[in-house]
Write a protein that holds these residues in place. Structure first.
Motif, PDB file in Angstrom:
ATOM      1  N   ALA A  57     -47.758 105.442  30.024  1.00  0.00           N
ATOM      2  CA  ALA A  57     -46.275 105.558  29.845  1.00  0.00           C
ATOM      3  C   ALA A  57     -45.959 107.106  29.308  1.00  0.00           C
ATOM      4  O   ALA A  57     -46.780 107.683  28.586  1.00  0.00           O
ATOM      5  CB  ALA A  57     -45.853 104.604  28.590  1.00  0.00           C
ATOM      6  N   LYS A  58     -45.044 107.628  29.729  1.00  0.00           N
ATOM      7  CA  LYS A  58     -44.424 109.065  29.423  1.00  0.00           C
ATOM      8  C   LYS A  58     -44.050 108.858  28.009  1.00  0.00           C
ATOM      9  O   LYS A  58     -43.069 107.898  27.872  1.00  0.00           O
ATOM     10  CB  LYS A  58     -43.545 109.686  30.529  1.00  0.00           C
ATOM     11  N   THR A  59     -44.329 109.756  27.125  1.00  0.00           N
ATOM     12  CA  THR A  59     -43.938 109.493  25.806  1.00  0.00           C
ATOM     13  C   THR A  59     -42.986 110.796  25.313  1.00  0.00           C
ATOM     14  O   THR A  59     -42.334 110.508  24.174  1.00  0.00           O
ATOM     15  CB  THR A  59     -45.147 108.983  24.682  1.00  0.00           C
ATOM     16  N   ALA A  60     -43.504 111.829  25.891  1.00  0.00           N
ATOM     17  CA  ALA A  60     -42.521 113.018  25.516  1.00  0.00           C
ATOM     18  C   ALA A  60     -42.760 113.920  26.644  1.00  0.00           C
ATOM     19  O   ALA A  60     -43.352 114.091  27.449  1.00  0.00           O
ATOM     20  CB  ALA A  60     -43.156 113.684  24.318  1.00  0.00           C
ATOM     21  N   THR A  73     -38.695 112.667  22.754  1.00  0.00           N
ATOM     22  CA  THR A  73     -39.662 111.667  22.946  1.00  0.00           C
ATOM     23  C   THR A  73     -39.140 110.391  23.258  1.00  0.00           C
ATOM     24  O   THR A  73     -37.829 110.098  23.226  1.00  0.00           O
ATOM     25  CB  THR A  73     -40.185 111.550  21.311  1.00  0.00           C
ATOM     26  N   TYR A  74     -39.717 109.527  23.908  1.00  0.00           N
ATOM     27  CA  TYR A  74     -39.268 108.267  24.542  1.00  0.00           C
ATOM     28  C   TYR A  74     -40.214 107.291  23.788  1.00  0.00           C
ATOM     29  O   TYR A  74     -41.307 107.099  23.364  1.00  0.00           O
ATOM     30  CB  TYR A  74     -39.655 108.306  25.987  1.00  0.00           C
ATOM     31  N   GLY A  96     -45.595 117.569  29.079  1.00  0.00           N
ATOM     32  CA  GLY A  96     -45.432 116.392  27.808  1.00  0.00           C
ATOM     33  C   GLY A  96     -46.679 115.607  27.507  1.00  0.00           C
ATOM     34  O   GLY A  96     -47.859 116.210  27.994  1.00  0.00           O
ATOM     35  N   ASP A  97     -46.542 114.694  27.089  1.00  0.00           N
ATOM     36  CA  ASP A  97     -47.505 113.670  26.691  1.00  0.00           C
ATOM     37  C   ASP A  97     -47.204 112.244  27.490  1.00  0.00           C
ATOM     38  O   ASP A  97     -46.341 111.875  27.825  1.00  0.00           O
ATOM     39  CB  ASP A  97     -47.248 113.255  25.291  1.00  0.00           C
ATOM     40  N   VAL A  98     -48.468 111.980  27.960  1.00  0.00           N
ATOM     41  CA  VAL A  98     -48.598 110.459  28.637  1.00  0.00           C
ATOM     42  C   VAL A  98     -49.756 109.726  27.668  1.00  0.00           C
ATOM     43  O   VAL A  98     -50.642 110.238  27.485  1.00  0.00           O
ATOM     44  CB  VAL A  98     -49.039 110.674  30.242  1.00  0.00           C
ATOM     45  N   CYS A  99     -49.254 108.507  27.412  1.00  0.00           N
ATOM     46  CA  CYS A  99     -50.385 107.718  26.646  1.00  0.00           C
ATOM     47  C   CYS A  99     -50.832 106.629  27.538  1.00  0.00           C
ATOM     48  O   CYS A  99     -50.024 105.692  28.183  1.00  0.00           O
ATOM     49  CB  CYS A  99     -49.426 106.696  25.761  1.00  0.00           C
ATOM     50  N   TYR A 100     -52.067 106.519  27.807  1.00  0.00           N
ATOM     51  CA  TYR A 100     -53.011 105.770  28.381  1.00  0.00           C
ATOM     52  C   TYR A 100     -53.700 104.492  27.625  1.00  0.00           C
ATOM     53  O   TYR A 100     -53.930 104.889  26.708  1.00  0.00           O
ATOM     54  CB  TYR A 100     -54.124 106.514  29.370  1.00  0.00           C
ATOM     55  N   ARG A 101     -53.312 103.444  27.907  1.00  0.00           N
ATOM     56  CA  ARG A 101     -53.747 102.398  27.317  1.00  0.00           C
ATOM     57  C   ARG A 101     -54.669 101.362  28.017  1.00  0.00           C
ATOM     58  O   ARG A 101     -54.480 101.170  29.143  1.00  0.00           O
ATOM     59  CB  ARG A 101     -52.509 101.414  26.906  1.00  0.00           C
TER      60      ARG A 101
END
Length: 170
Positions: A57-60, A73-74, A96-101
């Motif tokens: 998810a894109k977080t920022a 931020t999102y 920006g930032d992407v969170c991989y989970r």
């Protein structure tokens, strides 16, 4: 043995380096072989879990404009993703930032330290294990040495928040 093109000039070895906007490179001079695909640090660890399925998810977003720098931020909305370049998913100009989970299960507890090998991550990565900070990686080898107490018997969730630079906006 040199792993990159080089030029010999008398008693010196010159490695030509060309960078595109926003790119950085580090040169490590060593008598050891380091490969992102096979990190020698992994040999010192008893258990290896390969994470192969990720959501992201894109977080920022990082914004640079006439007003200066800012960050939007999102709330993350996770979707399955293939690991690789961001451009096809988030666009050429994304900064920006992407969170991989990813998640996995442990049948027994761990002790000591746990090596989290991030492989070929560009720029920087913050790692959370079960929602708690585990460490930050900013240079190759992209690894985080986490305390085993962060992991639990049963399901474990690892978040890897990858941040690039604002240079993509230029």
């Amino acid at each position: 043995v040199y792993s990159q093109e080089h030029v010999r000039l008398e008693d010196k070895v010159i490695f030509p380096v060309s960078l595109v906007s926003g790119e950085a490179k580090a040169v490590l001079i060593t008598d050891q072989t380091w490969m992102a695909e096979k990190n020698p640090l992994r040999e010192n660890y008893e258990h290896v879990v390969e994470l192969t399925a990720f959501t992201a998810a894109k977080t920022a977003d990082f914004i640079l404009d006439a007003k200066g720098a800012s960050k939007n931020t999102y709330e993350p909305t996770f979707a399955p993703i293939e690991l690789g370049a961001w451009e096809p998913v988030f666009g050429r100009d994304f900064s920006g930032d992407v969170c991989y989970r990813s998640s996995f299960s442990l049948e027994t507890g761990l002790s000591g330290n746990v090596l989290i090998d991030l492989g070929k991550v560009e720029h920087t990565a913050r790692v959370l294990v079960n929602g708690k900070p585990a460490g930050v990686a900013v240079a190759y080898p992209m690894v985080v040495i986490a305390d085993a107490e962060l992991f639990t018997v049963g399901k474990n969730v690892i978040d890897i928040i990858v941040s690039n630079t604002a240079s993509n906006q230029y």
